[in-house]
Design a protein around this motif. Structure first.
Motif, PDB file in Angstrom:
ATOM      1  N   ASP A 288     -55.056   2.545 -15.661  1.00  0.00           N
ATOM      2  CA  ASP A 288     -55.240   1.717 -14.460  1.00  0.00           C
ATOM      3  C   ASP A 288     -56.735   1.461 -14.235  1.00  0.00           C
ATOM      4  OD1 ASP A 288     -52.536   1.563 -13.949  1.00  0.00           O
ATOM      5  OD2 ASP A 288     -52.524   3.208 -12.496  1.00  0.00           O
ATOM      6  N   ALA A 289     -57.535   2.533 -14.392  1.00  0.00           N
ATOM      7  CA  ALA A 289     -58.981   2.393 -14.210  1.00  0.00           C
ATOM      8  C   ALA A 289     -59.583   1.446 -15.243  1.00  0.00           C
ATOM      9  CB  ALA A 289     -59.651   3.761 -14.293  1.00  0.00           C
ATOM     10  N   ASP A 290     -58.977   1.399 -16.437  1.00  0.00           N
ATOM     11  CA  ASP A 290     -59.447   0.494 -17.487  1.00  0.00           C
ATOM     12  C   ASP A 290     -58.866  -0.913 -17.362  1.00  0.00           C
ATOM     13  OD1 ASP A 290     -60.861   2.583 -18.564  1.00  0.00           O
ATOM     14  OD2 ASP A 290     -59.387   3.056 -20.107  1.00  0.00           O
TER      15      ASP A 290
ATOM     16  N   LEU B 214     -48.127  14.300 -17.954  1.00  0.00           N
ATOM     17  CA  LEU B 214     -49.175  13.801 -18.849  1.00  0.00           C
ATOM     18  C   LEU B 214     -49.245  12.280 -18.793  1.00  0.00           C
ATOM     19  CD1 LEU B 214     -48.671  16.073 -22.005  1.00  0.00           C
ATOM     20  CD2 LEU B 214     -50.373  16.324 -20.194  1.00  0.00           C
ATOM     21  N   ARG B 215     -48.091  11.646 -18.700  1.00  0.00           N
ATOM     22  CA  ARG B 215     -48.092  10.177 -18.636  1.00  0.00           C
ATOM     23  C   ARG B 215     -48.734   9.687 -17.344  1.00  0.00           C
ATOM     24  NH1 ARG B 215     -43.633   5.863 -20.705  1.00  0.00           N
ATOM     25  NH2 ARG B 215     -44.430   4.052 -19.610  1.00  0.00           N
ATOM     26  N   ALA B 216     -48.530  10.439 -16.257  1.00  0.00           N
ATOM     27  CA  ALA B 216     -49.168  10.053 -14.988  1.00  0.00           C
ATOM     28  C   ALA B 216     -50.690  10.096 -15.122  1.00  0.00           C
ATOM     29  CB  ALA B 216     -48.698  10.982 -13.870  1.00  0.00           C
ATOM     30  N   LEU B 217     -51.210  11.124 -15.816  1.00  0.00           N
ATOM     31  CA  LEU B 217     -52.649  11.205 -16.059  1.00  0.00           C
ATOM     32  C   LEU B 217     -53.124  10.026 -16.897  1.00  0.00           C
ATOM     33  CD1 LEU B 217     -53.029  15.019 -16.896  1.00  0.00           C
ATOM     34  CD2 LEU B 217     -53.736  13.865 -14.782  1.00  0.00           C
ATOM     35  N   ALA B 218     -52.343   9.714 -17.939  1.00  0.00           N
ATOM     36  CA  ALA B 218     -52.710   8.600 -18.813  1.00  0.00           C
ATOM     37  C   ALA B 218     -52.689   7.278 -18.056  1.00  0.00           C
ATOM     38  CB  ALA B 218     -51.749   8.546 -20.000  1.00  0.00           C
ATOM     39  N   ASP B 219     -51.678   7.080 -17.218  1.00  0.00           N
ATOM     40  CA  ASP B 219     -51.574   5.821 -16.465  1.00  0.00           C
ATOM     41  C   ASP B 219     -52.730   5.664 -15.487  1.00  0.00           C
ATOM     42  OD1 ASP B 219     -49.338   4.794 -17.716  1.00  0.00           O
ATOM     43  OD2 ASP B 219     -47.934   5.770 -16.366  1.00  0.00           O
TER      44      ASP B 219
ATOM     45  N   ALA C  65     -48.992  -3.832 -21.753  1.00  0.00           N
ATOM     46  CA  ALA C  65     -49.817  -3.691 -22.951  1.00  0.00           C
ATOM     47  C   ALA C  65     -49.984  -2.232 -23.371  1.00  0.00           C
ATOM     48  CB  ALA C  65     -51.194  -4.309 -22.712  1.00  0.00           C
ATOM     49  N   ARG C  66     -49.441  -1.307 -22.600  1.00  0.00           N
ATOM     50  CA  ARG C  66     -49.662   0.111 -22.863  1.00  0.00           C
ATOM     51  C   ARG C  66     -48.709   0.647 -23.931  1.00  0.00           C
ATOM     52  NH1 ARG C  66     -50.591   2.108 -16.535  1.00  0.00           N
ATOM     53  NH2 ARG C  66     -52.175   0.494 -16.097  1.00  0.00           N
ATOM     54  N   VAL C  67     -49.229   1.550 -24.739  1.00  0.00           N
ATOM     55  CA  VAL C  67     -48.450   2.155 -25.824  1.00  0.00           C
ATOM     56  C   VAL C  67     -48.540   3.675 -25.673  1.00  0.00           C
ATOM     57  CG1 VAL C  67     -48.215   2.390 -28.323  1.00  0.00           C
ATOM     58  CG2 VAL C  67     -48.981   0.212 -27.342  1.00  0.00           C
ATOM     59  N   TYR C  68     -47.403   4.362 -25.859  1.00  0.00           N
ATOM     60  CA  TYR C  68     -47.366   5.817 -25.706  1.00  0.00           C
ATOM     61  C   TYR C  68     -46.734   6.443 -26.955  1.00  0.00           C
ATOM     62  CZ  TYR C  68     -47.803   4.445 -20.789  1.00  0.00           C
ATOM     63  OH  TYR C  68     -48.206   3.869 -19.605  1.00  0.00           O
TER      64      TYR C  68
ATOM     65  N   THR D  19     -59.551  -1.389 -33.697  1.00  0.00           N
ATOM     66  CA  THR D  19     -59.221  -0.056 -33.231  1.00  0.00           C
ATOM     67  C   THR D  19     -58.590  -0.115 -31.845  1.00  0.00           C
ATOM     68  OG1 THR D  19     -61.047   0.892 -34.492  1.00  0.00           O
ATOM     69  CG2 THR D  19     -60.158   2.232 -32.722  1.00  0.00           C
ATOM     70  N   ASP D  20     -57.550   0.672 -31.629  1.00  0.00           N
ATOM     71  CA  ASP D  20     -56.862   0.707 -30.344  1.00  0.00           C
ATOM     72  C   ASP D  20     -57.644   1.519 -29.314  1.00  0.00           C
ATOM     73  OD1 ASP D  20     -54.823  -0.642 -31.588  1.00  0.00           O
ATOM     74  OD2 ASP D  20     -53.555   1.119 -31.859  1.00  0.00           O
ATOM     75  N   LEU D  21     -57.525   1.112 -28.045  1.00  0.00           N
ATOM     76  CA  LEU D  21     -57.957   1.970 -26.944  1.00  0.00           C
ATOM     77  C   LEU D  21     -57.015   3.165 -26.913  1.00  0.00           C
ATOM     78  CD1 LEU D  21     -59.801   2.216 -24.378  1.00  0.00           C
ATOM     79  CD2 LEU D  21     -57.913   1.174 -23.111  1.00  0.00           C
ATOM     80  N   GLN D  22     -57.558   4.376 -26.832  1.00  0.00           N
ATOM     81  CA  GLN D  22     -56.693   5.547 -27.000  1.00  0.00           C
ATOM     82  C   GLN D  22     -57.210   6.762 -26.230  1.00  0.00           C
ATOM     83  OE1 GLN D  22     -54.770   6.021 -30.899  1.00  0.00           O
ATOM     84  NE2 GLN D  22     -55.683   8.035 -30.990  1.00  0.00           N
ATOM     85  N   TYR D  23     -56.302   7.437 -25.546  1.00  0.00           N
ATOM     86  CA  TYR D  23     -56.587   8.706 -24.863  1.00  0.00           C
ATOM     87  C   TYR D  23     -55.514   9.714 -25.245  1.00  0.00           C
ATOM     88  CZ  TYR D  23     -59.443   5.702 -21.842  1.00  0.00           C
ATOM     89  OH  TYR D  23     -60.365   4.804 -21.376  1.00  0.00           O
ATOM     90  N   GLU D  24     -55.874  10.990 -25.211  1.00  0.00           N
ATOM     91  CA  GLU D  24     -54.900  12.040 -25.516  1.00  0.00           C
ATOM     92  C   GLU D  24     -54.929  13.104 -24.427  1.00  0.00           C
ATOM     93  OE1 GLU D  24     -54.386  13.399 -29.433  1.00  0.00           O
ATOM     94  OE2 GLU D  24     -55.021  11.526 -30.383  1.00  0.00           O
ATOM     95  N   TYR D  25     -53.738  13.544 -24.041  1.00  0.00           N
ATOM     96  CA  TYR D  25     -53.583  14.551 -22.997  1.00  0.00           C
ATOM     97  C   TYR D  25     -52.666  15.657 -23.520  1.00  0.00           C
ATOM     98  CZ  TYR D  25     -55.504  10.798 -20.161  1.00  0.00           C
ATOM     99  OH  TYR D  25     -56.322   9.809 -19.674  1.00  0.00           O
TER     100      TYR D  25
END
Length: 691
Positions: free
Chosen positions: A530-532, A521-526, A538-541, A489-495
Motif C-alpha cells: 500500500d505504501a508503495d 504475514l500477508r497483512a504486513l506485506a499489504d 498487480a500484487r503477487v504472493y 526484476t520484480d518488486l519483492q518483500y519477504e516476511y
C-alpha cells in the motif's frame, strides 16, 4: 515509462536506458570506489545525453550496488553496540561451537577475530521471555536499558542492536528497548532482531541483526546521498534498489534493512541471465558474470533462479539469515593480478587492480600484469576497439608488465606467460563452477553456459570445454546484462514467522493456526505494498515453508500450494520437501516425519517489460559485409591465426560465424575459437556450439 538500470561493478558502472517502443541505450563509465554515487550520477547523465533526452524525463532508476558487500569484506562498517538478555552476552562470540576448518592449525574464526560487535560493547539487560508461548517471566529493566544507551552515547557508537532471547515469540521487550535507545541516541541506527529476521535460532538471528546495523549507517547515508545527487542532476525519478533475493525494494526499506543488499550487485546479473535464457529458449543455464574484479557464478534450473538454503546464507563467513540467490563469487576478473608467490608458484588473483590504477595496459599507473593484459598480448582485445575506442589501451605496457613480472622470472616467452595467465584463471573459475553445479547435483553437460560481464564472452568457450557444457550463449549486451536484469526484476518483500509443526500429523486446529500466521504475514506485506502504491490486482504472493525431518538440524524450502492449508493439501508440502531433499542430498526418506520450522511469505509486483526488437534476417555464413579487419590472434592451444573481427551490430538473425573469429561490440568482445561456430539468435544473442 522511461527506466534506467545502473549496476556498479569493481571496475565499471554499467547503465542501460529503456524507452518503450524505441529500444534500449547502453553505456559504461569507470566506477568510483570512494563514492559509488559519483559514477552512478555521471553514467545516468551521460546516457541521457546519448539518448537525446532530459534527465527530468526519467521515471524510474533501478540500482544494483556493492556498497554493503564491500563494507563487510573490507571491515569498514559502523561501530555497533548490543543489548541482549542477561547471561547471553557471548552468543556472538561462541556461535555454534564449530571450527571453520576442523584440521587446520592456523584457522581463523572471523566472528571472534573480527567481530561485528566488540565484547565491551555488548551489554546484558535483565529480562526474559519464555517458550513456547512467549510469556514474560522477567520484566524488562528499563533503567538498565537507559543506562546502557547513555554509555553507548558516551562511547560515540554509530549503531545499536537489540537481541533478546525468544524475541521471535514476543517482541514487546525489544520494541520497548528500541524506543528507549532512540530517545537517548536519536541519531543512532537502531535495529531489533525481531524486525530484521523474526525466526528461531538466537545466534543466527543476532548475527544477522548485527550485520544489518554494521552496514546500516553508511548504506543508509549512501542511498540518501544518491537520491540527493540524482535530484541535483535533474533526475526526479523513483529509485529502487536490487535485493539479494532477486527482487527490488524501495530506498526506505533498503535503508532500514540494508542486510538485504549484500548480494545486490551480482543478483541483477542472474536475473538478466534468466531473462536472456527465456529469449534464447534455454531453461537450464549456468551463468558466469566476469567483470573487472570478480566472477559470479549461479545456476538457473528449468527456468527458475535457485535460492540458497538458509544454512548456507553467509557473507564473509558470517551467517546472514536473509534470502539470497545461490551465487558463488571468486576473485577472478579482468583486473585479477598475475603474480609469483613466495613459494615460486604462478598464481592469478584474487587481488585485483580494480578501477584505479587498473590493468597495466590502461596507462593509469598500473604496473602489475592482469588478465586483461594477457588478453591484449594475445591479440584478443584490440587497442582501438576497447569500449568502442572510449578507453585507450597500450599493448606495449601490457607486454612489459607480463615480461617483467612473469615471463622472465619463469624463463618463458611473453606469449607463453600470457597463455598461462588465462589457463590458470580459467581453471580457477571452472573449479568454482563445479562447486556450484556438480557438488549440488547439477550435471553441466546438460546445461548452457552463459558468459557475460565485460570479460565473460572472452572466457566462455574455454570454460565450456573444461566443464563440458553443451553450448554457450553470449547475450545481446554482455557487459550490460546485470544492468538489463534490473529492468526485468520484480518488486519483492519477504516476511517470516517461526513455527514448530509436524506436517504429517498436523490437526485441523494446527493447520488453522498456520493459515492464520500466513494471513498475518500477508497483512504486513499489504501494508508495505500500500505504501508503495501497488494496486491490489498487480500484487503477487508466494508461500514457502522451510521444513526438515524431525530431529534434523537445518531446513530446506518447500513451496506451498495456492489457497489455505488443509488436511488434503498438506501432503503437497511434505512431497515438496522430499523433492528438495532429494535434489540437495541425493536421497529422501519418504516414510519419515516432516516438520515445518519457518513460514515465509514472498510478496511483490511484476516487473516492467523490456522489449528488444527482432533483428532483420541474415542467414549468411561468415558475412564479409560484417568484417572490420583481420589481426593475428593466439588461441588457447597456442596457435596463432590471422583472425577476422566482426562487428556485432552488422550481424543479422541466423548469421553464422565460424571460428577462428572475434565478434566486437562496445561493451564486450566474444571469442569464437577454432572448432566453434557462433549463430545469431532472433533478438541478437549469440549461441556458440562446437563444430
Amino acid at each position: 515509462m522511461i527506466r534506467v538500470g545502473v549496476d556498479v561493478g569493481g571496475t565499471f558502472t554499467d547503465i542501460v536506458l529503456d524507452r518503450p517502443g524505441e529500444g534500449i541505450v547502453v553505456h559504461k563509465v569507470p566506477s568510483t570506489p570512494a563514492d559509488q554515487s559519483e559514477g552512478v550520477v555521471k553514467g545516468v547523465t551521460e546516457i541521457c545525453r546519448i539518448a537525446g533526452i532530459e534527465p527530468s524525463t526519467i521515471d524510474m532508476v533501478l540500482h544494483g550496488t556493492t556498497v554493503a558487500t564491500n563494507m563487510v569484506i573490507e571491515r569498514k562498517g559502523a561501530r555497533v553496540g548490543m543489548l541482549t538478555t542477561k547471561g547471553f552476552r557471548d552468543i556472538l562470540h561462541m556461535a555454534r561451537h564449530k571450527r571453520p576448518h576442523n584440521f587446520s592449525l592456523q584457522f581463523d574464526v572471523p566472528w571472534q577475530s573480527k567481530p561485528l560487535v566488540k565484547r565491551r560493547d555488548r551489554l546484558a539487560i535483565t529480562e526474559r521471555i519464555m517458550p513456547p508461548t512467549g510469556e514474560v517471566e522477567v520484566p524488562l529493566d528499563e533503567d538498565e536499558v537507559r543506562a546502557a544507551a547513555e554509555l553507548f552515547k558516551k562511547r560515540g557508537l554509530d549503531a545499536v542492536i537489540i537481541g533478546f532471547l525468544f524475541a521471535f515469540l514476543n517482541d514487546s521487550h525489544e520494541k520497548r528497548a528500541k524506543a528507549i535507545v532512540e530517545e537517548v541516541m536519536p541519531d543512532a541506527f537502531v535495529s531489533c532482531s525481531s524486525e530484521v529476521v523474526n525466526v528461531i535460532r538466537e545466534y543466527e538471528r543476532f548475527s544477522t541483526c548485527a550485520m544489518n546495523a554494521y552496514i546500516g549507517p553508511k548504506t543508509s547515508a549512501y542511498l540518501k546521498r544518491l537520491e540527493a545527487r540524482l535530484k541535483e542532476a535533474g533526475v526526479e525519478a523513483i529509485v529502487r534498489i536490487m535485493q539479494s533475493n532477486g527482487g527490488i525494494s524501495t530506498v526506505e526499506n533498503s535503508s532500514e534493512r540494508p542486510v538485504g543488499l549484500l548480494l545486490s550487485g551480482p543478483a541483477g546479473g542472474v536475473i538478466g541471465g534468466k531473462w536472456t535464457g527465456e529469449a534464447a529458449g534455454a531453461k537450464d543455464i549456468i551463468t558466469i558474470d566476469i567483470g573487472g574484479t570478480s566472477a559470479d557464478i549461479s545456476v538457473i534450473q528449468d527456468g527458475e533462479v535457485r535460492i540458497k538454503n538458509p544454512r548456507d546464507t553467509e557473507v564473509a563467513a558470517l551467517p546472514v539469515l536473509v534470502p539470497m540467490i545461490d551465487i558463488d563469487a571468486i576473485g577472478a576478473g579482468g583486473g585479477s593480478i598475475a603474480h609469483i608467490d613466495a613459494g615460486g608458484a604462478f598464481r592469478v588473483g584474487p587481488r585485483s587492480a580494480g578501477a584505479a590504477p587498473g590493468p597495466a595496459c590502461y596507462g593509469q599507473g598500473g604496473t602489475e600484469p592482469t588478465v586483461t593484459d594477457a588478453q591484449v598480448v594475445l591479440g584478443r582485445l584490440d587497442p582501438d576497439q576497447f569500449l568502442g575506442g572510449d578507453l585507450t589501451i597500450d599493448e606495449a605496457l601490457a607486454r612489459e608488465a607480463i615480461r617483467t613480472h612473469i615471463a622472465e622470472p619463469l624463463r618463458m616467452s611473453v606469449e607463453e606467460a600470457a597463455l598461462g595467465v588465462l589457463r590458470i584463471i580459467n581453471n580457477n573459475m571452472a573449479l568454482a563452477i563445479n562447486a556450484n553445479s556438480v557438488a549440488k547435483g547439477i550435471d553441466p553437460r546438460t546445461f548452457t553456459l552463459m558468459g557475460f560481464g565485460g570479460a565473460g564472452p572472452l572466457h566462455a568457450t574455454a570454460l565450456a570445454e573444461i566443464i563440458k557444457a553443451k553450448d554457450v550463449i553470449s547475450p545481446l549486451q554482455p557487459g550490460i546484462t546485470a544492468a538489463m536484469g534490473l529492468l526485468v526484476t520484480d518488486l519483492q518483500y519477504e516476511y517470516t514467522h517461526s513455527v514448530l509443526t509436524v506436517m504429517n500429523t498436523a490437526s485441523d486446529e494446527e493447520l488453522a493456526e498456520l493459515n492464520a500466521d500466513f494471513d498475518a504475514l500477508r497483512a504486513l506485506a499489504d501494508a508495505q505494498l500500500d505504501a508503495d502504491r501497488v494496486p491490489p490486482e498487480a500484487r503477487v504472493y508466494k508461500k514457502v515453508a522451510e521444513c526438515r525431518y524431525v530431529g534434523q538440524g537445518f531446513e530446506l524450502r518447500a513451496d506451498l500450494p495456492d489457497g489455505p492449508l488443509t488436511a488434503e493439501t498438506k501432503q503437497a508440502v511434505i512431497d515438496a520437501f522430499y523433492d528438495a531433499h532429494k535434489q540437495v542430498y541425493g536421497h529422501a526418506f519418504r516414510d519419515q516425519l516432516t516438520e515445518a520450522i519457518t513460514l515465509r511469505l514472498i510478496a511483490g509486483a511484476g516487473a516492467g517489460s523490456l522489449t528488444v526488437p527482432e533483428l532483420g534476417h541474415g542467414g549468411r555464413t561468415n558475412p564479409a559485409e560484417a568484417v572490420m579487419y583481420h589481426r593475428p590472434t593466439t588461441f588457447d592451444d597456442g596457435t596463432a591465426h590471422d583472425t577476422p573481427r566482426y562487428s556485432r551490430g552488422d550481424l543479422g538473425a541466423d548469421d553464422r560465424v565460424s571460428g577462428p573469429a572475434i565478434i566486437v561490440q562496445h561493451n564486450s568482445t566474444t571469442l569464437v575459437p577454432p572448432g566453434w561456430t557462433a549463430t545469431v539468435i532472433l533478438h541478437g544473442d549469440l549461441r556458440l556450439t562446437r563444430d
